[in-house]
Write an enzyme that holds these catalytic residues in place. Sequence first.
Site, PDB file in Angstrom:
ATOM      1  N   ASP A  22      -6.451  56.991  -4.288  1.00 57.93           N
ATOM      2  CA  ASP A  22      -6.019  58.116  -4.928  1.00 57.93           C
ATOM      3  C   ASP A  22      -4.327  57.972  -4.653  1.00 57.93           C
ATOM      4  OD1 ASP A  22      -5.283  58.905  -2.146  1.00 57.93           O
ATOM      5  OD2 ASP A  22      -6.213  60.876  -2.145  1.00 57.93           O
ATOM      6  N   HIS A  23      -3.586  59.101  -5.018  1.00 60.56           N
ATOM      7  CA  HIS A  23      -2.284  59.043  -4.948  1.00 60.56           C
ATOM      8  C   HIS A  23      -1.648  58.660  -3.575  1.00 60.56           C
ATOM      9  CE1 HIS A  23      -3.461  63.032  -4.089  1.00 60.56           C
ATOM     10  NE2 HIS A  23      -2.421  63.163  -3.475  1.00 60.56           N
ATOM     11  N   CYS A  68      -7.212  56.362   0.534  1.00 63.80           N
ATOM     12  CA  CYS A  68      -6.878  57.506   0.478  1.00 63.80           C
ATOM     13  C   CYS A  68      -5.579  57.790   1.513  1.00 63.80           C
ATOM     14  CB  CYS A  68      -7.730  58.619  -0.035  1.00 63.80           C
ATOM     15  SG  CYS A  68      -8.532  58.961   1.504  1.00 63.80           S
ATOM     16  N   GLY A  69      -4.978  58.989   1.614  1.00 62.14           N
ATOM     17  CA  GLY A  69      -4.080  59.216   2.611  1.00 62.14           C
ATOM     18  C   GLY A  69      -4.874  58.931   4.167  1.00 62.14           C
ATOM     19  N   THR A  70      -5.814  59.523   4.350  1.00 60.77           N
ATOM     20  CA  THR A  70      -6.643  59.388   5.680  1.00 60.77           C
ATOM     21  C   THR A  70      -7.805  58.393   5.556  1.00 60.77           C
ATOM     22  OG1 THR A  70      -7.982  61.304   5.347  1.00 60.77           O
ATOM     23  CG2 THR A  70      -5.973  61.739   6.330  1.00 60.77           C
ATOM     24  N   GLY A  71      -8.473  58.314   4.492  1.00 62.01           N
ATOM     25  CA  GLY A  71      -9.579  57.392   4.558  1.00 62.01           C
ATOM     26  C   GLY A  71     -10.862  58.308   4.574  1.00 62.01           C
ATOM     27  N   MET A 109     -12.434  59.782   0.944  1.00 65.82           N
ATOM     28  CA  MET A 109     -13.079  58.809   0.246  1.00 65.82           C
ATOM     29  C   MET A 109     -14.324  58.432   0.828  1.00 65.82           C
ATOM     30  SD  MET A 109     -11.598  57.738  -2.448  1.00 65.82           S
ATOM     31  CE  MET A 109     -10.096  57.169  -3.229  1.00 65.82           C
ATOM     32  N   HIS A 159     -23.666  44.801  11.745  1.00 63.90           N
ATOM     33  CA  HIS A 159     -24.573  45.724  12.110  1.00 63.90           C
ATOM     34  C   HIS A 159     -25.138  46.772  11.041  1.00 63.90           C
ATOM     35  CE1 HIS A 159     -23.229  45.580  16.668  1.00 63.90           C
ATOM     36  NE2 HIS A 159     -22.954  44.163  16.099  1.00 63.90           N
ATOM     37  N   ARG A 206     -33.371  44.198  14.502  1.00 60.02           N
ATOM     38  CA  ARG A 206     -33.003  45.803  14.747  1.00 60.02           C
ATOM     39  C   ARG A 206     -32.103  46.281  14.053  1.00 60.02           C
ATOM     40  NH1 ARG A 206     -28.201  45.375  19.278  1.00 60.02           N
ATOM     41  NH2 ARG A 206     -27.202  43.238  18.400  1.00 60.02           N
ATOM     42  N   HIS A 207     -31.116  45.694  13.172  1.00 59.67           N
ATOM     43  CA  HIS A 207     -30.053  46.215  12.265  1.00 59.67           C
ATOM     44  C   HIS A 207     -31.088  46.368  10.807  1.00 59.67           C
ATOM     45  CE1 HIS A 207     -27.066  45.650  15.160  1.00 59.67           C
ATOM     46  NE2 HIS A 207     -27.048  44.526  15.161  1.00 59.67           N
TER      47      HIS A 207
END
Length: 144
Positions: free
Chosen positions: A8-9, A65-68, A71, A98, A133-134
């Site tokens: 984003d911006h 994005c600004g913080t993630g 998104m 994992h 396991r994963h």
Amino acid sequence: MKLVIGSDHGGYELKLELIEHLKERGFEINDIGCNSTASCDYPIYAKALTEEINSGRADLGILVCGTGIGMSMAANKVDGIRAALCHDVFSAEATRSHNNANVLCMGARVIGAGLACLIADTFVDTPFSNDERHIRRLSMFSKI
């Protein structure tokens, strides 16, 4: 490996730096937008990126994005997507190894370009472990 990247911006400028870095490493990059720092709505780009992943036109995706956070939340609404918010190298490595994450989310207002490039490198370079396991845990995702 084909990568798709979007922002984003708030993540636009970091996205450009990531694209340059990843192209220098030889990756094929599909930039799905946004195309400026003008205010826009991040779910549009999360949706477009996840469509590229789910269609097979891209192997992995990166959203900024600004913080993630936004998104990551938007991308994880889509079946078949395992988006991970990572602001350190250990998390990027662990989520690929994992969780077989297919989308990396980062916050441009949280980390700088140098660290973001290192995290992206780790994410794209780390294979899924294929440990039983994963695999078992990932199969549980579809039942939630």
